[in-house]
Design a protein around this motif. Sequence first.
Motif, PDB file in Angstrom:
ATOM      1  N   ASP A 233       0.786  -1.241   0.000  1.00 23.80           N
ATOM      2  CA  ASP A 233       0.000   0.000   0.000  1.00 23.80           C
ATOM      3  C   ASP A 233       0.816   1.288   0.000  1.00 23.80           C
ATOM      4  OD1 ASP A 233      -0.418   1.344   3.174  1.00 23.80           O
ATOM      5  OD2 ASP A 233       0.798  -0.435   2.836  1.00 23.80           O
ATOM      6  N   SER A 234       2.140   1.216   0.156  1.00 20.64           N
ATOM      7  CA  SER A 234       2.863   2.463   0.368  1.00 20.64           C
ATOM      8  C   SER A 234       4.156   2.527  -0.431  1.00 20.64           C
ATOM      9  CB  SER A 234       3.160   2.656   1.852  1.00 20.64           C
ATOM     10  OG  SER A 234       4.015   1.637   2.324  1.00 20.64           O
ATOM     11  N   ASP A 235       4.889   3.623  -0.248  1.00 16.22           N
ATOM     12  CA  ASP A 235       6.090   3.865  -1.042  1.00 16.22           C
ATOM     13  C   ASP A 235       7.170   2.814  -0.828  1.00 16.22           C
ATOM     14  OD1 ASP A 235       5.995   6.533  -2.640  1.00 16.22           O
ATOM     15  OD2 ASP A 235       5.005   7.011  -0.759  1.00 16.22           O
ATOM     16  N   ASN A 236       7.269   2.273   0.385  1.00 15.51           N
ATOM     17  CA  ASN A 236       8.310   1.255   0.583  1.00 15.51           C
ATOM     18  C   ASN A 236       7.928  -0.093  -0.033  1.00 15.51           C
ATOM     19  OD1 ASN A 236       6.437   0.356   2.459  1.00 15.51           O
ATOM     20  ND2 ASN A 236       7.895   0.210   4.155  1.00 15.51           N
ATOM     21  N   ASP A 237       6.762  -0.142  -0.698  1.00 15.84           N
ATOM     22  CA  ASP A 237       6.361  -1.339  -1.442  1.00 15.84           C
ATOM     23  C   ASP A 237       6.648  -1.211  -2.940  1.00 15.84           C
ATOM     24  OD1 ASP A 237       5.308  -2.571   0.884  1.00 15.84           O
ATOM     25  OD2 ASP A 237       3.465  -1.412   0.666  1.00 15.84           O
ATOM     26  N   ARG A 238       7.156  -0.060  -3.362  1.00 16.11           N
ATOM     27  CA  ARG A 238       7.433   0.150  -4.786  1.00 16.11           C
ATOM     28  C   ARG A 238       8.336  -0.942  -5.362  1.00 16.11           C
ATOM     29  NH1 ARG A 238       7.157   5.335  -7.207  1.00 16.11           N
ATOM     30  NH2 ARG A 238       6.087   6.909  -5.942  1.00 16.11           N
ATOM     31  N   THR A 239       9.376  -1.292  -4.620  1.00 24.51           N
ATOM     32  CA  THR A 239      10.310  -2.294  -5.137  1.00 24.51           C
ATOM     33  C   THR A 239       9.688  -3.681  -5.180  1.00 24.51           C
ATOM     34  OG1 THR A 239      11.301  -2.528  -2.926  1.00 24.51           O
ATOM     35  CG2 THR A 239      12.366  -0.991  -4.465  1.00 24.51           C
ATOM     36  N   MET A 250      -3.550  -1.953  -2.215  1.00 27.29           N
ATOM     37  CA  MET A 250      -4.699  -1.881  -1.329  1.00 27.29           C
ATOM     38  C   MET A 250      -5.611  -0.713  -1.717  1.00 27.29           C
ATOM     39  SD  MET A 250      -4.403  -4.396   0.767  1.00 27.29           S
ATOM     40  CE  MET A 250      -5.662  -3.930   1.960  1.00 27.29           C
ATOM     41  N   LYS A 251      -6.894  -0.868  -1.437  1.00 24.87           N
ATOM     42  CA  LYS A 251      -7.859   0.201  -1.707  1.00 24.87           C
ATOM     43  C   LYS A 251      -7.459   1.492  -1.000  1.00 24.87           C
ATOM     44  CE  LYS A 251     -12.830   1.238  -1.375  1.00 24.87           C
ATOM     45  NZ  LYS A 251     -13.030   1.445  -2.825  1.00 24.87           N
ATOM     46  N   ASN A 252      -6.822   1.362   0.170  1.00 24.92           N
ATOM     47  CA  ASN A 252      -6.416   2.520   0.955  1.00 24.92           C
ATOM     48  C   ASN A 252      -5.092   3.132   0.508  1.00 24.92           C
ATOM     49  OD1 ASN A 252      -6.126  -0.216   2.500  1.00 24.92           O
ATOM     50  ND2 ASN A 252      -4.308   0.952   3.103  1.00 24.92           N
ATOM     51  N   ALA A 253      -4.467   2.571  -0.532  1.00 21.20           N
ATOM     52  CA  ALA A 253      -3.212   3.124  -1.036  1.00 21.20           C
ATOM     53  C   ALA A 253      -3.462   4.453  -1.741  1.00 21.20           C
ATOM     54  CB  ALA A 253      -2.558   2.137  -2.002  1.00 21.20           C
ATOM     55  N   ALA A 254      -2.413   5.271  -1.787  1.00 16.58           N
ATOM     56  CA  ALA A 254      -2.494   6.549  -2.487  1.00 16.58           C
ATOM     57  C   ALA A 254      -2.561   6.311  -3.999  1.00 16.58           C
ATOM     58  CB  ALA A 254      -1.283   7.411  -2.141  1.00 16.58           C
ATOM     59  N   PRO A 255      -3.141   7.264  -4.748  1.00 15.66           N
ATOM     60  CA  PRO A 255      -3.265   7.090  -6.202  1.00 15.66           C
ATOM     61  C   PRO A 255      -1.943   6.779  -6.904  1.00 15.66           C
ATOM     62  CG  PRO A 255      -4.607   8.930  -5.478  1.00 15.66           C
ATOM     63  CD  PRO A 255      -3.823   8.492  -4.277  1.00 15.66           C
ATOM     64  N   HIS A 256      -0.833   7.395  -6.477  1.00 17.32           N
ATOM     65  CA  HIS A 256       0.431   7.152  -7.165  1.00 17.32           C
ATOM     66  C   HIS A 256       0.942   5.736  -6.931  1.00 17.32           C
ATOM     67  CE1 HIS A 256       2.087   8.226  -3.169  1.00 17.32           C
ATOM     68  NE2 HIS A 256       3.181   7.591  -3.536  1.00 17.32           N
ATOM     69  N   ILE A 257       0.517   5.092  -5.837  1.00 20.11           N
ATOM     70  CA  ILE A 257       0.863   3.685  -5.590  1.00 20.11           C
ATOM     71  C   ILE A 257      -0.032   2.777  -6.435  1.00 20.11           C
ATOM     72  CG2 ILE A 257       0.948   1.851  -3.862  1.00 20.11           C
ATOM     73  CD1 ILE A 257       3.184   3.931  -3.634  1.00 20.11           C
ATOM     74  N   LYS A 258      -1.309   3.084  -6.479  1.00 21.75           N
ATOM     75  CA  LYS A 258      -2.242   2.290  -7.285  1.00 21.75           C
ATOM     76  C   LYS A 258      -1.846   2.283  -8.759  1.00 21.75           C
ATOM     77  CE  LYS A 258      -6.209   3.105  -4.227  1.00 21.75           C
ATOM     78  NZ  LYS A 258      -7.548   3.729  -4.105  1.00 21.75           N
TER      79      LYS A 258
END
Length: 284
Positions: A233-239, A250-258
């Motif tokens: 859901d977050s920036d540390n999941d990018r990798t 996740m639905k609760n993730a920010a648009p840039h993560i989605k």
Amino acid sequence: MNKVKAIFLDMDGTILHENNRASAYTSQTIKRLRGMGYKVFLATGRAYEEIQMLIPDDLKFDGVISSNGTRGHIDGEILFEHDLSVTAVSEIVSQAKKAGIYYEIFPFTEERFALIEDQKWMLSMIEGDKPDTVNESEWLSRQEAVDQKLTWQSRIPSNLGYSKMYLFHPDLQVIQNFRSQMEAQSETLKIEVSNSTANNVETMAYRINKGTGILEMCEHFKIDQSETMVIGDSDNDRTMFEVGAITVAMKNAAPHIKSLTEYETSKDNNADGAALFMETHLLS
């Protein structure tokens, strides 16, 4: 999704509710998946030692990637470990103090700590009511840290290995500036820079992250990248999303993560969105 053999799950904002705990439904879903032959792993920014406090006692995983990829465990045994240098830790602490940034240092073998000379101003930063700029989960984690987990030391020991540093500030602009400051020094300090919320910065060993942790787990278990599912859901999941075959935000993730993933859960973390997605797509 017929090729999926291994599932890598983030914790905060993914399988944990806002109260920083995993539900019985999520636990049962993971047990069913493992019973069907899927390998299920945690890939979290949290330190290995605190994970068991946040999940049901009977919830087990095939492996755990902790501290944003710096450490990997299988059945309690260490598979890999990547140290953040003492030099980097000392310099980051020095810069954090100058900027007024709350910090926690995470050794591999001892409890997290900060320097006792900074205790007064650091504790004052997290006193009182939760600021509107900070989410409930992160504020609760800071309260739990100072009450139960954070210790205070007179110096930074040079004989320890360090998994990561966590840095926090309630003012979004202040912490964003510090994050940029750390990113600008990633080459000179030999650090990896990430964040799990807008209010924090996490630094790890150079070029070590959740994605590298997943690759190390896959190599050990002889799992091909094409057989992986990752949920975060977050920036540390990018990798994670960079190396996973089936990517789920996740639905609760920010648009840039989605925007980085192929799928999105229909429910948020408080409604067990990750478990529901896995049940729907892998167990139905």
